[in-house]
Design a protein around this motif. Structure first.
Motif, short mmCIF file in Angstrom:
data_model
loop_
_atom_site.label_atom_id
_atom_site.label_comp_id
_atom_site.label_asym_id
_atom_site.label_seq_id
_atom_site.Cartn_x
_atom_site.Cartn_y
_atom_site.Cartn_z
N TYR A 70 1.34 -21.96 18.12
CA TYR A 70 0.44 -21.99 16.97
C TYR A 70 0.51 -20.69 16.17
CZ TYR A 70 -1.51 -25.87 19.60
OH TYR A 70 -1.64 -27.04 20.30
N VAL A 71 0.36 -20.84 14.86
CA VAL A 71 0.12 -19.72 13.96
C VAL A 71 -1.30 -19.84 13.46
CG1 VAL A 71 0.71 -18.66 11.75
CG2 VAL A 71 2.53 -19.45 13.27
N LEU A 72 -2.07 -18.78 13.61
CA LEU A 72 -3.46 -18.75 13.18
C LEU A 72 -3.62 -17.73 12.07
CD1 LEU A 72 -5.12 -18.56 16.72
CD2 LEU A 72 -4.41 -20.61 15.49
N LEU A 73 -4.19 -18.12 10.95
CA LEU A 73 -4.50 -17.20 9.87
C LEU A 73 -5.98 -16.89 9.97
CD1 LEU A 73 -2.40 -18.68 6.92
CD2 LEU A 73 -1.72 -17.09 8.74
N LEU A 74 -6.29 -15.63 10.26
CA LEU A 74 -7.64 -15.22 10.63
C LEU A 74 -8.29 -14.39 9.53
CD1 LEU A 74 -7.07 -14.04 14.33
CD2 LEU A 74 -7.58 -16.35 13.49
N ASP A 75 -9.55 -14.69 9.25
CA ASP A 75 -10.40 -13.80 8.49
C ASP A 75 -11.03 -12.82 9.48
OD1 ASP A 75 -10.35 -14.46 5.78
OD2 ASP A 75 -11.64 -16.20 6.10
N THR A 76 -10.89 -11.53 9.23
CA THR A 76 -11.47 -10.53 10.13
C THR A 76 -12.38 -9.60 9.33
OG1 THR A 76 -9.67 -8.94 9.86
CG2 THR A 76 -9.41 -10.59 11.59
N ASP A 77 -13.47 -9.24 9.96
CA ASP A 77 -14.45 -8.34 9.36
C ASP A 77 -14.58 -7.14 10.28
OD1 ASP A 77 -16.59 -6.99 8.33
OD2 ASP A 77 -18.02 -8.65 8.45
N THR A 78 -14.19 -5.96 9.79
CA THR A 78 -14.20 -4.75 10.60
C THR A 78 -15.18 -3.74 10.01
OG1 THR A 78 -11.87 -5.06 11.14
CG2 THR A 78 -12.79 -2.89 11.58
N GLU A 79 -16.03 -3.19 10.88
CA GLU A 79 -16.98 -2.17 10.44
C GLU A 79 -16.23 -0.85 10.23
OE1 GLU A 79 -20.40 -0.04 12.82
OE2 GLU A 79 -20.98 -2.10 12.31
N LYS A 80 -16.34 -0.27 9.04
CA LYS A 80 -15.62 0.97 8.71
C LYS A 80 -16.44 2.22 8.98
CE LYS A 80 -13.30 1.15 4.92
NZ LYS A 80 -13.01 1.10 3.46
N GLY A 81 -17.77 2.12 8.91
CA GLY A 81 -18.61 3.29 9.11
C GLY A 81 -19.64 3.41 8.01
N ILE A 82 -20.25 4.59 7.89
CA ILE A 82 -21.31 4.82 6.92
C ILE A 82 -20.70 5.27 5.60
CG2 ILE A 82 -23.40 6.12 6.41
CD1 ILE A 82 -23.68 4.26 8.78
N ASN A 83 -21.10 4.60 4.50
CA ASN A 83 -20.58 4.98 3.19
C ASN A 83 -21.49 6.02 2.52
OD1 ASN A 83 -22.81 3.60 2.17
ND2 ASN A 83 -21.63 1.76 1.66
N GLN A 84 -21.21 6.35 1.28
CA GLN A 84 -21.94 7.40 0.58
C GLN A 84 -23.40 7.03 0.34
OE1 GLN A 84 -19.68 8.19 -2.96
NE2 GLN A 84 -18.21 9.51 -1.90
N LYS A 85 -23.72 5.76 0.37
CA LYS A 85 -25.11 5.31 0.19
C LYS A 85 -25.81 5.16 1.53
CE LYS A 85 -24.15 2.93 -4.17
NZ LYS A 85 -24.25 1.64 -4.90
#
Length: 208
Positions: A70-85
């Motif tokens: 199988y080939v799976l095309l995945l949506d991934t959501d990764t937490e990057k950290g705290i932004n300027q706000k």
């Protein structure tokens, strides 16, 4: 949405991303089918667990007389950290991963080259495994397992040869018992997707 085209709903800058080219080249190289709903249990793989969320957008079955891969095309959501706000920021990516079902039970295994950065939880994968009879493989790959004897018995010369045949070095393989995934956390491109697909299609032939 599972069709013979990539579901690009909501993806950014569709004109700049070769989603349809990826789909077409998969169809040109392999006999592709769209399977019904399959629970691939991706949550069991440590390699994907650093994402906040992982969702399968498309699934393509590579048909083989010895068994599908199988080939799976995945949506991934990764937490990057705290932004300027002072708020948590996230990065969404659209990644190809490939999956194969194996004949033997490998236990839990991670295989990676020295060039990919992969956070491994050593509580889950406490044993580094070398193959004295296959020095080229052991020199190139770092193998972690939770069951040395099970993995040594399952990781045959045929399997190691299939891994060695991968020319690129930017991937990680994780195996949970009979299920293998391979990917590199890179966005969808035809070249990236096809090289992952080639590997799992090769593994499917080992089941005959």
């Amino acid at each position: 949405m599972n069709s013979l085209s990539v579901d690009a709903t909501g993806l950014p800058d569709i004109s700049k991303h070769p989603y349809e080219t990826t789909c077409q080249r998969l169809k040109n190289r392999f006999r592709i089918d769209i399977p019904g709903d399959i629970d691939f249990q991706l949550e069991q793989f440590e390699t994907l667990n650093h994402h906040q969320a992982v969702n399968i957008r498309n699934t393509f079955a590579i048909k083989n007389n010895c068994g599908d891969s199988y080939v799976l095309l995945l949506d991934t959501d990764t937490e990057k950290g705290i932004n300027q706000k002072n708020k948590l920021s996230h990065k969404d990516t659209f990644q190809p991963w490939a999956l194969a079902y194996l004949k033997k039970d490998f236990g839990r295994v991670v295989i990676r080259t020295e060039t990919i950065i992969d956070k491994i939880r050593e509580i889950v994968f406490p044993i580094e495994l070398d193959f004295r009879e296959d020095k080229p493989f052991s020199d190139r790959f770092y193998v972690l397992t939770d069951d040395r004897h099970k993995t040594e018995a399952a990781m045959t010369q045929e399997f190691r040869d299939a891994v060695m045949a991968i020319k690129k070095s930017d991937f990680v393989i994780e195996i949970h018992e009979h299920t293998l995934i391979i990917g590199n956390h890179k966005p969808v491109t035809p070249e990236n997707t096809l090289y992952l697909a080639d590997f799992v299609a090769r593994l499917a032939e080992l089941k005959c």
